[in-house]
Scaffold this motif. Sequence first.
Motif, PDB file in Angstrom:
ATOM      1  N   LYS A 176       9.051  78.250 -96.289  1.00  0.00           N
ATOM      2  CA  LYS A 176       8.963  77.240 -97.355  1.00  0.00           C
ATOM      3  C   LYS A 176       7.363  76.741 -97.044  1.00  0.00           C
ATOM      4  N   ASP A 177       6.848  76.881 -95.964  1.00  0.00           N
ATOM      5  CA  ASP A 177       5.480  76.176 -95.828  1.00  0.00           C
ATOM      6  C   ASP A 177       4.523  77.142 -96.706  1.00  0.00           C
ATOM      7  N   LEU A 178       4.828  78.375 -96.497  1.00  0.00           N
ATOM      8  CA  LEU A 178       3.942  79.344 -97.022  1.00  0.00           C
ATOM      9  C   LEU A 178       4.100  79.230 -98.610  1.00  0.00           C
ATOM     10  N   PHE A 179       5.324  78.955 -99.298  1.00  0.00           N
ATOM     11  CA  PHE A 179       5.418  78.685-100.607  1.00  0.00           C
ATOM     12  C   PHE A 179       4.509  77.338-100.915  1.00  0.00           C
ATOM     13  N   SER A 180       4.976  76.317-100.138  1.00  0.00           N
ATOM     14  CA  SER A 180       4.222  75.099-100.526  1.00  0.00           C
ATOM     15  C   SER A 180       2.668  75.080-100.427  1.00  0.00           C
ATOM     16  N   SER A 181       2.186  75.718 -99.416  1.00  0.00           N
ATOM     17  CA  SER A 181       0.681  75.687 -99.341  1.00  0.00           C
ATOM     18  C   SER A 181       0.165  76.906-100.598  1.00  0.00           C
ATOM     19  N   THR A 182       0.907  78.047-100.837  1.00  0.00           N
ATOM     20  CA  THR A 182       0.400  78.521-101.841  1.00  0.00           C
ATOM     21  C   THR A 182       0.555  77.907-103.157  1.00  0.00           C
ATOM     22  N   MET A 183       1.450  77.093-103.334  1.00  0.00           N
ATOM     23  CA  MET A 183       1.554  76.198-104.693  1.00  0.00           C
ATOM     24  C   MET A 183       0.226  75.438-104.858  1.00  0.00           C
ATOM     25  N   SER A 194      -3.025  77.561-105.324  1.00  0.00           N
ATOM     26  CA  SER A 194      -2.810  78.104-106.795  1.00  0.00           C
ATOM     27  C   SER A 194      -3.066  76.816-107.920  1.00  0.00           C
ATOM     28  N   SER A 195      -2.888  75.752-107.596  1.00  0.00           N
ATOM     29  CA  SER A 195      -3.062  74.788-108.399  1.00  0.00           C
ATOM     30  C   SER A 195      -4.770  74.467-108.327  1.00  0.00           C
ATOM     31  N   SER A 202      -1.935  82.609-112.359  1.00  0.00           N
ATOM     32  CA  SER A 202      -2.081  81.344-111.253  1.00  0.00           C
ATOM     33  C   SER A 202      -0.862  80.422-111.390  1.00  0.00           C
ATOM     34  N   PHE A 203      -0.527  80.224-112.865  1.00  0.00           N
ATOM     35  CA  PHE A 203       0.664  79.190-113.114  1.00  0.00           C
ATOM     36  C   PHE A 203       1.703  79.934-112.604  1.00  0.00           C
ATOM     37  N   CYS A 204       1.901  81.424-113.064  1.00  0.00           N
ATOM     38  CA  CYS A 204       3.416  82.162-112.505  1.00  0.00           C
ATOM     39  C   CYS A 204       3.338  81.745-111.082  1.00  0.00           C
ATOM     40  N   LEU A 205       2.292  81.923-110.135  1.00  0.00           N
ATOM     41  CA  LEU A 205       2.319  81.709-108.833  1.00  0.00           C
ATOM     42  C   LEU A 205       2.781  80.294-108.379  1.00  0.00           C
ATOM     43  N   VAL A 206       2.579  79.583-109.187  1.00  0.00           N
ATOM     44  CA  VAL A 206       2.786  77.880-109.025  1.00  0.00           C
ATOM     45  C   VAL A 206       4.462  78.089-109.276  1.00  0.00           C
ATOM     46  N   ILE A 207       4.736  78.285-110.165  1.00  0.00           N
ATOM     47  CA  ILE A 207       6.191  78.413-110.516  1.00  0.00           C
ATOM     48  C   ILE A 207       7.097  79.233-109.453  1.00  0.00           C
ATOM     49  N   ALA A 208       6.690  80.409-109.242  1.00  0.00           N
ATOM     50  CA  ALA A 208       7.353  81.196-108.377  1.00  0.00           C
ATOM     51  C   ALA A 208       7.412  80.734-107.005  1.00  0.00           C
ATOM     52  N   SER A 209       6.314  79.888-106.441  1.00  0.00           N
ATOM     53  CA  SER A 209       6.275  79.357-105.242  1.00  0.00           C
ATOM     54  C   SER A 209       7.272  77.945-105.238  1.00  0.00           C
ATOM     55  N   SER A 210       7.343  77.439-106.526  1.00  0.00           N
ATOM     56  CA  SER A 210       8.280  76.290-106.631  1.00  0.00           C
ATOM     57  C   SER A 210       9.530  76.665-106.445  1.00  0.00           C
ATOM     58  N   ILE A 211      10.035  77.846-107.346  1.00  0.00           N
ATOM     59  CA  ILE A 211      11.218  78.098-107.056  1.00  0.00           C
ATOM     60  C   ILE A 211      11.609  78.579-105.600  1.00  0.00           C
ATOM     61  N   THR A 254      -0.893  90.095-107.331  1.00  0.00           N
ATOM     62  CA  THR A 254      -1.295  89.957-108.692  1.00  0.00           C
ATOM     63  C   THR A 254      -2.435  89.026-109.142  1.00  0.00           C
ATOM     64  N   THR A 255      -1.996  87.897-108.799  1.00  0.00           N
ATOM     65  CA  THR A 255      -2.811  86.656-108.852  1.00  0.00           C
ATOM     66  C   THR A 255      -4.199  86.754-108.378  1.00  0.00           C
ATOM     67  N   MET A 256      -3.714  87.100-106.972  1.00  0.00           N
ATOM     68  CA  MET A 256      -5.065  87.622-105.984  1.00  0.00           C
ATOM     69  C   MET A 256      -6.077  88.497-106.655  1.00  0.00           C
ATOM     70  N   SER A 257      -5.758  89.637-106.992  1.00  0.00           N
ATOM     71  CA  SER A 257      -6.485  90.467-107.515  1.00  0.00           C
ATOM     72  C   SER A 257      -6.915  89.995-108.894  1.00  0.00           C
ATOM     73  N   SER A 258      -6.115  89.602-109.857  1.00  0.00           N
ATOM     74  CA  SER A 258      -6.748  89.020-111.072  1.00  0.00           C
ATOM     75  C   SER A 258      -8.065  88.103-110.810  1.00  0.00           C
ATOM     76  N   CYS A 259      -7.896  87.313-109.799  1.00  0.00           N
ATOM     77  CA  CYS A 259      -8.791  86.188-109.781  1.00  0.00           C
ATOM     78  C   CYS A 259     -10.080  87.002-109.018  1.00  0.00           C
TER      79      CYS A 259
END
Length: 144
Positions: free
Chosen positions: A35-42, A45-46, A91-100, A126-131
């Motif tokens: 969950k710490d990983l998800f929080s940091s990633t969120m 990503s923001s 990046s928005f998708c990653l925020v949503i996926a991390s929130s979930i 996919t987000t990292m590669s797109s960025c």
Amino acid sequence: MDKKVERWFPLLIGVLTAAFYIYFLRNYFLPSSVKDLFSSTMQISSILIGFLITALSILVTIEDKKIIQQLKRMGLYNKLLNYFMDATKWSFCLVIASSIGLLINFDVQQSWHSSAFAAWLFVLTTTMSSCYRVIDIFADIIRS
């Protein structure tokens, strides 16, 4: 980079990463600290969304630069704008996926956790590669 590779490599990297996880690491249980990983990633990503929108606005305001005019003449300017929008959407998708991911209870292991984590890895890579694709192209424009 080849045009087809350039266009599809973020998705390809995402699929390969998720497939690697499912094939080799599926049976490893995730610790509750994920969950710490998800929080940091969120959070990251923001921040990334803000960076991408700022870079996109800079790109739009430097229309009179020679390199932008060349990109427009070559028909590549809209492709570049689309790459920026793709990276922003992922990046928005990653925020949503991390929130979930923050809502999932990883203390009690479930069989579907590895599939959910593989999906999150797909969105992450996919987000990292797109960025990366956008940053690489944008750096070339700034240097010119």
